[in-house]
Enzyme design. Structure first.
Site, PDB file in Angstrom:
ATOM      1  CG  HIS A  77       6.946  -8.827 -10.027  1.00  0.00           C
ATOM      2  ND1 HIS A  77       7.319  -8.805  -8.708  1.00  0.00           N
ATOM      3  CD2 HIS A  77       7.720  -9.747 -10.616  1.00  0.00           C
ATOM      4  CE1 HIS A  77       8.261  -9.698  -8.505  1.00  0.00           C
ATOM      5  NE2 HIS A  77       8.530 -10.286  -9.649  1.00  0.00           N
ATOM      6  CE1 TYR A 133      13.035 -10.928  -8.838  1.00  0.00           C
ATOM      7  CE2 TYR A 133      11.110 -10.725 -10.237  1.00  0.00           C
ATOM      8  CZ  TYR A 133      11.721 -11.229  -9.109  1.00  0.00           C
ATOM      9  OH  TYR A 133      11.015 -12.017  -8.238  1.00  0.00           O
ATOM     10  CG  HIS A 185       9.033  -8.059   0.638  1.00  0.00           C
ATOM     11  ND1 HIS A 185       9.855  -9.147   0.407  1.00  0.00           N
ATOM     12  CD2 HIS A 185       8.659  -7.605  -0.595  1.00  0.00           C
ATOM     13  CE1 HIS A 185       9.955  -9.349  -0.905  1.00  0.00           C
ATOM     14  NE2 HIS A 185       9.256  -8.426  -1.532  1.00  0.00           N
ATOM     15  CG  PHE A 186       9.322  -2.408  -0.388  1.00  0.00           C
ATOM     16  CD1 PHE A 186       9.999  -1.244  -0.106  1.00  0.00           C
ATOM     17  CD2 PHE A 186       7.929  -2.385  -0.388  1.00  0.00           C
ATOM     18  CE1 PHE A 186       9.320  -0.086   0.204  1.00  0.00           C
ATOM     19  CE2 PHE A 186       7.229  -1.228  -0.090  1.00  0.00           C
ATOM     20  CZ  PHE A 186       7.934  -0.071   0.218  1.00  0.00           C
ATOM     21  CG  HIS A 187      12.662  -0.457   3.385  1.00  0.00           C
ATOM     22  ND1 HIS A 187      11.307  -0.297   3.305  1.00  0.00           N
ATOM     23  CD2 HIS A 187      13.195   0.760   3.085  1.00  0.00           C
ATOM     24  CE1 HIS A 187      11.019   0.958   3.001  1.00  0.00           C
ATOM     25  NE2 HIS A 187      12.149   1.629   2.855  1.00  0.00           N
ATOM     26  NE  ARG A 211       2.582  -0.363   1.167  1.00  0.00           N
ATOM     27  CZ  ARG A 211       2.901  -0.697  -0.092  1.00  0.00           C
ATOM     28  NH1 ARG A 211       2.297  -1.726  -0.687  1.00  0.00           N
ATOM     29  NH2 ARG A 211       3.801  -0.023  -0.762  1.00  0.00           N
ATOM     30  NE  ARG A 212       2.148   3.214  -0.826  1.00  0.00           N
ATOM     31  CZ  ARG A 212       1.958   2.910  -2.106  1.00  0.00           C
ATOM     32  NH1 ARG A 212       0.773   2.586  -2.543  1.00  0.00           N
ATOM     33  NH2 ARG A 212       2.966   2.959  -2.946  1.00  0.00           N
TER      34      ARG A 212
HETATM   35 FE1  HAS Z   1       8.846  -8.377  -3.686  1.00  0.00          FE
HETATM   36  C1  HAS Z   1       5.947  -6.647  -2.968  1.00  0.00           C
HETATM   37  C2  HAS Z   1       7.082 -11.286  -3.926  1.00  0.00           C
HETATM   38  C3  HAS Z   1      11.739 -10.085  -4.523  1.00  0.00           C
HETATM   39  C4  HAS Z   1      10.474  -5.379  -4.125  1.00  0.00           C
HETATM   40  N1  HAS Z   1       8.326  -6.395  -3.544  1.00  0.00           N
HETATM   41  C5  HAS Z   1       7.084  -5.892  -3.214  1.00  0.00           C
HETATM   42  C6  HAS Z   1       7.132  -4.459  -3.210  1.00  0.00           C
HETATM   43  C7  HAS Z   1       8.413  -4.101  -3.575  1.00  0.00           C
HETATM   44  C8  HAS Z   1       9.147  -5.324  -3.773  1.00  0.00           C
HETATM   45  C9  HAS Z   1       8.954  -2.692  -3.751  1.00  0.00           C
HETATM   46  O1  HAS Z   1       4.163 -12.117  -4.329  1.00  0.00           O
HETATM   47  C10 HAS Z   1       5.988  -3.521  -2.834  1.00  0.00           C
HETATM   48  C11 HAS Z   1       5.236  -2.968  -4.003  1.00  0.00           C
HETATM   49  C12 HAS Z   1       4.191  -2.020  -3.506  1.00  0.00           C
HETATM   50  O2  HAS Z   1       4.522  -0.847  -3.259  1.00  0.00           O
HETATM   51  O3  HAS Z   1       3.040  -2.446  -3.292  1.00  0.00           O
HETATM   52  N2  HAS Z   1       9.324 -10.321  -4.083  1.00  0.00           N
HETATM   53  C13 HAS Z   1       8.460 -11.369  -4.084  1.00  0.00           C
HETATM   54  C14 HAS Z   1       9.189 -12.617  -4.313  1.00  0.00           C
HETATM   55  C15 HAS Z   1      10.513 -12.256  -4.474  1.00  0.00           C
HETATM   56  C16 HAS Z   1      10.582 -10.825  -4.349  1.00  0.00           C
HETATM   57  C17 HAS Z   1       8.631 -14.001  -4.369  1.00  0.00           C
HETATM   58  N3  HAS Z   1      10.735  -7.836  -4.201  1.00  0.00           N
HETATM   59  C18 HAS Z   1      11.761  -8.688  -4.546  1.00  0.00           C
HETATM   60  C19 HAS Z   1      12.922  -7.931  -4.932  1.00  0.00           C
HETATM   61  C20 HAS Z   1      12.566  -6.598  -4.818  1.00  0.00           C
HETATM   62  C21 HAS Z   1      11.189  -6.562  -4.362  1.00  0.00           C
HETATM   63  C22 HAS Z   1      14.230  -8.531  -5.390  1.00  0.00           C
HETATM   64  C23 HAS Z   1      13.348  -5.361  -5.092  1.00  0.00           C
HETATM   65  C24 HAS Z   1      14.561  -5.303  -5.551  1.00  0.00           C
HETATM   66  N4  HAS Z   1       6.903  -8.869  -3.458  1.00  0.00           N
HETATM   67  C25 HAS Z   1       6.376 -10.099  -3.692  1.00  0.00           C
HETATM   68  C26 HAS Z   1       4.901 -10.032  -3.603  1.00  0.00           C
HETATM   69  C27 HAS Z   1       4.574  -8.705  -3.326  1.00  0.00           C
HETATM   70  C28 HAS Z   1       5.847  -8.002  -3.246  1.00  0.00           C
HETATM   71  C29 HAS Z   1       3.930 -11.107  -3.782  1.00  0.00           C
HETATM   72  C30 HAS Z   1       3.171  -8.107  -3.134  1.00  0.00           C
HETATM   73  C31 HAS Z   1       2.833  -7.974  -1.697  1.00  0.00           C
HETATM   74  C32 HAS Z   1       1.529  -7.263  -1.499  1.00  0.00           C
HETATM   75  O4  HAS Z   1       0.539  -7.926  -1.139  1.00  0.00           O
HETATM   76  O5  HAS Z   1       1.453  -6.035  -1.677  1.00  0.00           O
HETATM   77  C33 HAS Z   1      11.648 -13.233  -4.802  1.00  0.00           C
HETATM   78  O6  HAS Z   1      12.116 -12.954  -6.092  1.00  0.00           O
HETATM   79  C34 HAS Z   1      12.745 -13.225  -3.805  1.00  0.00           C
HETATM   80  C35 HAS Z   1      13.869 -14.181  -4.145  1.00  0.00           C
HETATM   81  C36 HAS Z   1      15.038 -14.060  -3.210  1.00  0.00           C
HETATM   82  C37 HAS Z   1      15.747 -15.073  -2.705  1.00  0.00           C
HETATM   83  C38 HAS Z   1      16.906 -14.799  -1.790  1.00  0.00           C
HETATM   84  C39 HAS Z   1      18.216 -15.251  -2.402  1.00  0.00           C
HETATM   85  C40 HAS Z   1      19.387 -14.809  -1.575  1.00  0.00           C
HETATM   86  C41 HAS Z   1      20.577 -14.452  -2.054  1.00  0.00           C
HETATM   87  C42 HAS Z   1      21.682 -14.040  -1.121  1.00  0.00           C
HETATM   88  C43 HAS Z   1      22.495 -15.239  -0.669  1.00  0.00           C
HETATM   89  C44 HAS Z   1      23.456 -14.864   0.408  1.00  0.00           C
HETATM   90  C45 HAS Z   1      24.780 -15.050   0.351  1.00  0.00           C
HETATM   91  C46 HAS Z   1      25.607 -14.560   1.474  1.00  0.00           C
HETATM   92  C47 HAS Z   1      25.469 -15.661  -0.822  1.00  0.00           C
HETATM   93  C48 HAS Z   1      15.437 -16.492  -3.018  1.00  0.00           C
HETATM   94  C49 HAS Z   1      20.848 -14.463  -3.518  1.00  0.00           C
HETATM   95  C50 HAS Z   1      26.573 -15.576   1.988  1.00  0.00           C
HETATM   96  C51 HAS Z   1      27.584 -14.878   2.818  1.00  0.00           C
HETATM   97  C52 HAS Z   1      28.228 -15.393   3.878  1.00  0.00           C
HETATM   98  C53 HAS Z   1      29.223 -14.562   4.597  1.00  0.00           C
HETATM   99  C54 HAS Z   1      27.948 -16.745   4.376  1.00  0.00           C
HETATM  100 CU    CU Z   2       6.193  -8.323  -7.249  1.00  0.00          CU
END
Ligand code: HAS
Ligand code: CU
Length: 556
Positions: free
Chosen positions: A232, A236, A383-385, A446-447
């Protein structure tokens, strides 16, 4: 809007010695080579969901799973860490205005190359068809485990180069606040160094001896848990270097400013504290782990969502300052006046926008009960893409549009192709992820090599087609990126490139005394992170009886 104080920290900039730039450049090129190698199978996999198979055209490829392993390992392990191994030390050196340790830079590069060669040998030879989530019972050749362990060691060496620079700087600047850009760069890899220990234990104590025949059997649940312990927070470790750019470089690139120095440091401290004690949200369906521990990790996962939410507000405010300074008026007028002709900025804004959806889908994953609906379906790659495949990959591409010119002292070959690359990639990604997400809700796995699966469902047809179309566009987007970067390296105009890094200033300078100075105490925060890790994993590991039952399976 607060009035901007102009604090010119280092008006002359800082030139890293040419020899050090060269090592950093080559470290990044390893990542690009991995990305090129990895995206072909990405295309094949996306088309497979649309019922089209092109795998027969891949020379030497023996199975679908061999290709999928190559895709995962190359794109999320090698590409990301090669880039960060160069980017973070470079940011540290620039922020501290001092050179890095050349020996450590070469050691980082050499270990990365060696680790890659061993891993490539194993994967290309179909000796490590275990997918990038390497745990028992699937077994790889020992060169795979050793190779990846060396890649991890290379990240530790990169951190060592940053720490040496920081310690040297502190000695000469007693009582001064650590410059923000250096603080967040070092803190990113401190978190990762802590997070990577379990996978080192998994590989070196269990899987490597097992693959060498020194251990007949291992305990699958223990190796899975050690894997996700690192697996996990690794996400980050990929994300934080992108955040370094969003917080500390993008404001300058859009003519804005860092909204708050302390806020930014607190975000990194929260990542250091909360990234690691959350790994069991990948194991909600695993038997053998108590529901209480799963719930603790679930709550912590909602905790680590918070610093990303804080990032959304802060980075958007930094963009707004830039847009308003450029003449934008009204509630949304500032968006129009952002520099939409600058490919580096556009790639990163598009990365941020897709990450909003990546974050929202993450919350669904993290919710214990909703996870039962989407686990092991195509929702998860959806999600992860939208996280690693966009927030991270697209940001690294956006950074490249100034970084490669800076490191090679050659002008970016074409702004037009670079802009087209980002838009095509992003639109493709949104179509692709829409396909995978909706297919996942209808149970599309998946997979799985869907094109040749013996079962299907009508509900997967449209999602599959969208996945295929989107994936093809993403492939075209990456191909355009390589055209621009490749031609910049070999044919970019000399001496017309940026001489410095776009380093931003904060609205207010860092406080010289008071509670804020505590924010810089990385040692204290690391100790607090260890306490949280013990709370999250102690009860499981202390009461755990290792039952080695699994021989190694090589199925594909
Ligand atoms: Fe995830 C599964 C939960 C973030 C990557 N995640 C995965 C897997 C990958 C991955 C690769 O709880 C699959 C692993 C596998 O092969 O089995 N993930 C989360 C949560 C977050 C999260 C709660 N994941 C990421 C990030 C990754 C990533 C970052 C890669 C870099 N994820 C999970 C969970 C699984 C999971 C379960 C397991 C699922 C399962 O059952 O297999 C959070 O940290 C996300 C927080 C993000 C935000 C968004 C903030 C937005 C921002 C942009 C703002 C936009 C602006 C634009 C400023 C709160 C900062 C404004 C512009 C204008 C022009 C107006
Ligand atoms: Cu995770």
């Amino acid at each position: 809007m607060a009035k901007l104080t102009s604090i010119v920290l280092d008006p002359a900039g800082y030139d890293l010695p040419a020899g050090q730039r060269r090592v950093l450049r080559w470290t990044i090129y390893i990542g690009y080579a991995a990305l090129v190698a990895g995206v072909f199978h990405g295309l094949a996999n996306a088309l497979s969901y649309a019922g089209i198979t092109i795998l027969g055209w891949f020379p030497g490829l023996r199975t679908y799973y061999q290709g999928l392993t190559a895709h995962g390992v190359a794109n999320v392990l090698i590409f990301t860490f090669s880039f960060s191994n160069a980017f973070l030390p470079l940011m540290t050196a620039r922020a501290l205005a001092r050179p890095l340790n050349t020996g450590l830079l070469w050691a980082t590069f050499g270990t990365l190359v060696l680790g890659n060669l061993l891993t490539i040998y194993a994967v290309v030879g179909n000796k490590a068809t275990v997918l990038y989530t390497s745990y028992a019972p699937l077994q790889a050749h020992w060169t795979y485990y050793l190779g990846l362990a060396l890649v991890v060691v290379s990240t530790w060496l990169a951190l060592a180069s940053m720490i040496v620079a920081l310690v040297g700087w502190r000695r000469q600047n007693r009582g001064e606040r650590v410059p923000l850009l250096a603080f967040i760069s070092v803190a990113s890899y401190v978190m990762w160094a802590l997070a990577s220990i379990p996978i080192a234990v998994e590989f070196l104590a269990f899987l490597l001896p097992w693959s060498l025949g020194l251990r007949a059997e291992v305990d699958p649940l223990l190796t899975r848990t050690l894997f996700w312990f690192t697996g996990h927070p690794i996400v980050y470790a990929w994300l934080l270097p992108a955040y370094v750019s969003w917080y500390a470089l993008i404001p300058r690139q859009v003519g804005g400013a860092v909204v708050s120095d302390s806020y930014t440091r607190i975000v990194w401290i929260l990542f250091l504290l909360l990234s690691i004690p959350t790994g069991m949200h990948h194991q909600y369906v695993d038997p053998g782990i108590s529901s209480v521990m799963k719930a603790v990790h679930g709550v912590m996962t909602f905790g680590v969502f918070f610093p990303s939410l804080a990032t959304a507000f802060s980075v958007m405010a930094a963009l707004e300052i830039g847009g308003r300074r450029a003449g934008g008026r009204g509630l949304f007028g500032w968006i129009r006046t952002l520099p939409w002709g600058n490919p580096s900025v556009v790639a990163q804004i598009l990365a941020m926008l897709t990450f909003v959806l990546g974050g929202a889908t993450g919350l669904v994953n993290a919710s214990f009960t909703m996870n039962q609906v989407i686990h092991n379906t195509s929702w998860v790659p959806g999600h992860f893409h939208m996280t690693v495949g966009s927030a991270v990959a697209l940001t690294f591409m956006g950074i490249a549009y100034w970084l490669i010119p800076y490191l090679t002292q050659r002008k970016l070959f074409s702004r037009g192709i670079a802009l087209a690359s980002s838009w095509i990639y992003t639109i493709g990604l949104l179509i692709f992820a829409r396909g995978l997400i909706s297919g996942g809700l209808a149970g599309m796995p998946r997979r799985t090599f869907i094109a040749e699966a013996t079962y299907t469902s009508d509900a997967w047809r449209l999602p599959g087609i969208l996945t295929g179309i989107g994936g093809t566009m993403m492939f075209i987007g990456v191909a355009l990126f390589f055209i621009v970067i490749g031609l910049t390296i070999v044919a970019g105009r000399r001496n017309a490139a940026p001489r410095d890094i776009p380093i931003s200033q904060a609205l207010t300078p860092p406080a010289k005394q008071g509670w804020e100075t505590w924010l810089d105490r990385l040692g204290v925060w690391t100790a607090a992170a260890i306490v949280l890790i013990l709370i999250a994993y102690g009860p499981f590991l202390l009461g755990y009886e290792i039952i080695p039952v699994s021989p190694g399976f090589r199925l594909f």
